[in-house]
Enzyme design. Sequence first.
Site, PDB file in Angstrom:
ATOM      1  N   ARG A  89      25.053   4.914  11.420  1.00 61.76           N
ATOM      2  CA  ARG A  89      26.096   3.648  10.923  1.00 61.76           C
ATOM      3  C   ARG A  89      25.606   2.375  11.409  1.00 61.76           C
ATOM      4  O   ARG A  89      25.754   1.356  10.820  1.00 61.76           O
ATOM      5  CB  ARG A  89      27.461   3.960  11.111  1.00 61.76           C
ATOM      6  CG  ARG A  89      28.044   3.967  12.665  1.00 61.76           C
ATOM      7  CD  ARG A  89      29.478   4.268  12.603  1.00 61.76           C
ATOM      8  NE  ARG A  89      29.881   4.354  14.059  1.00 61.76           N
ATOM      9  CZ  ARG A  89      30.884   4.953  14.463  1.00 61.76           C
ATOM     10  NH1 ARG A  89      31.632   5.464  13.735  1.00 61.76           N
ATOM     11  NH2 ARG A  89      31.125   5.143  16.014  1.00 61.76           N
TER      12      ARG A  89
ATOM     13  N   ASN B 107      35.872   3.505  15.194  1.00 64.30           N
ATOM     14  CA  ASN B 107      35.906   3.083  16.433  1.00 64.30           C
ATOM     15  C   ASN B 107      35.581   4.046  17.544  1.00 64.30           C
ATOM     16  O   ASN B 107      36.100   5.001  17.401  1.00 64.30           O
ATOM     17  CB  ASN B 107      37.541   2.544  16.897  1.00 64.30           C
ATOM     18  CG  ASN B 107      37.706   2.034  18.160  1.00 64.30           C
ATOM     19  OD1 ASN B 107      37.299   2.379  19.051  1.00 64.30           O
ATOM     20  ND2 ASN B 107      38.720   0.749  18.245  1.00 64.30           N
ATOM     21  N   ASP B 108      34.711   3.546  18.589  1.00 62.17           N
ATOM     22  CA  ASP B 108      33.975   4.624  19.284  1.00 62.17           C
ATOM     23  C   ASP B 108      34.961   5.241  20.224  1.00 62.17           C
ATOM     24  O   ASP B 108      34.691   6.268  20.840  1.00 62.17           O
ATOM     25  CB  ASP B 108      32.803   4.135  20.241  1.00 62.17           C
ATOM     26  CG  ASP B 108      31.576   3.739  19.549  1.00 62.17           C
ATOM     27  OD1 ASP B 108      31.637   4.320  18.365  1.00 62.17           O
ATOM     28  OD2 ASP B 108      30.772   2.795  19.677  1.00 62.17           O
ATOM     29  N   CYS B 109      36.323   4.692  20.282  1.00 63.04           N
ATOM     30  CA  CYS B 109      37.289   5.367  21.202  1.00 63.04           C
ATOM     31  C   CYS B 109      38.157   6.332  20.622  1.00 63.04           C
ATOM     32  O   CYS B 109      39.055   6.880  21.239  1.00 63.04           O
ATOM     33  CB  CYS B 109      38.009   4.206  21.800  1.00 63.04           C
ATOM     34  SG  CYS B 109      37.120   3.216  22.822  1.00 63.04           S
ATOM     35  N   LEU B 110      38.036   6.468  19.115  1.00 62.70           N
ATOM     36  CA  LEU B 110      39.128   7.182  18.369  1.00 62.70           C
ATOM     37  C   LEU B 110      38.295   8.626  18.280  1.00 62.70           C
ATOM     38  O   LEU B 110      37.172   8.812  17.592  1.00 62.70           O
ATOM     39  CB  LEU B 110      39.189   6.631  17.056  1.00 62.70           C
ATOM     40  CG  LEU B 110      40.052   5.327  17.082  1.00 62.70           C
ATOM     41  CD1 LEU B 110      40.177   4.872  15.499  1.00 62.70           C
ATOM     42  CD2 LEU B 110      41.528   5.720  17.648  1.00 62.70           C
TER      43      LEU B 110
END
Length: 508
Positions: free
Chosen positions: A371, A493-496
Amino acid sequence: MKFGFFDDKNREYVINTPETPYPWINYLGNEKFFSLMSNTAGGYAFHTDARLRRITRYRYNDVPLDNNGRYFYIKDGRSVWNPGWKPMRTKLDSYECRHGFGYTKFNSSKNDLRAELLFFVPNGEDAEVQMVTLTNESKKDKSVSLVSFVEWCLWNALDDCTNFQRNFSIGEVEVLDGAIYHKTEYRERRNHFAFYSVNSAPDGFDTDRETFLGLYNDYDSPVTVMKGKSGNSVADGWAPVASHRINIDLKPGESKTLIFLLGYIENADSRKFIAKPEQGLMQTNPALKAINKTKAKKLQERFSTKAQVMKAFKELGAYWDDLLSSFTLKTEDEKLDRMAVWNQYQCIVTYNFARSASYFESGIGRGIGFRDTSQDMLGVVHQIPKRARIRLYDVAATQFEDGSAYHQFQPLTKRGNADIGSNFNDDPLWLILGVSGYVRETGDKAFLKEMVPFDNDESNRATMFEHLRRSFRFTTKRIGPHGLPLIGRADWNDCLNLNCFSTDPNDS
């Protein structure tokens, strides 16, 4: 506190203190050879892939910050200092670092001795040029020594910092004239080697880290530099390095320019070795075959004079002039105009490195993001449409038949990174964004008919448009209880990370 300023005329950011809040990094290279360069000369170089073809070592999250790089030690009487301040951190009389488009310059002085450094990767070359000019600004003769230093990475950056029981036994080098060649695993299973050369006969050298530093010394107290004498060591395992010593006499007002070259060479299997070692060659094991240095010597010859270096540097500037000519902005707001220039540079750097290597991304745990790079194409397609097309093809070729995709792929192999895997539900949609942006900018509708493999399997291909169709359907078929796409791994979002760690499905 102000640490620097923009020089709009020269398209440079000027840093006037080495003690910035964090190391400020520039990114050199445009094709295959890349370098990270901090404002204290920290960083490393790699070819194509920061994990699989790491050329020099760099220690992330180290103390002190920004340890290891391309260091030049200057010994002037009792004073020992570095033009980039680190690693000696000697107080300098003057210091300046200029990060430009594809190059970095240093201009520093100590005790009426000035050092000017230029680092850049010439277009079309697998090498980093390092030009050093020393000038005696005093009224007395000076006798100084200049000592270079880089530390070799044993190619695979992850293995290099983990597999010590093996790595301490495999390091191999050759030394010939002013060049030090790193050939670890070249005999067994590699077709590539690296070299670090200088265009002047050295007065000493070292290729073994322990000899250069001393067993318990840090980079700020290398025993060979402090004593003023190199060990002329030939590494056999442990930690191979490359260091040259050049003793220089300068009359008042006199300057001396030296050119160092950090290079990468690949040879065909049938041309890896020469029949007979060169006269004067030193290597780890004298009984071993000597590497074929034909390409390396030609590369060194192309950058053996200051005129050759400045010609290549001028060509690099012309390259950036051409890239930036595609889009220009002139307003009454100088900050807005400046942003329009530097943002384009940043976009090209992002295309080249694809966030796989930076000061905060080690280049080890990931490759090129599916992505990430699909998004990045929107910022460069007006400048490098042909290269954007190739990258989008490579991205789509890692996609699976059901429309999902590897989250990342390695730039060297162009294959999906199995360590990270798939199940990132938003990844496929970004390919649609990237390809549609490319087609709108270029009008290249034929790209949609290009046949592209699934998972790099040439026996299983479909059109690019079919890849996009499957991307869309992959997401729309995976819907939560509220009619929204399911969150997979680190979606949007990389934290989800909800759905992959819970039995309770969650909407995006």
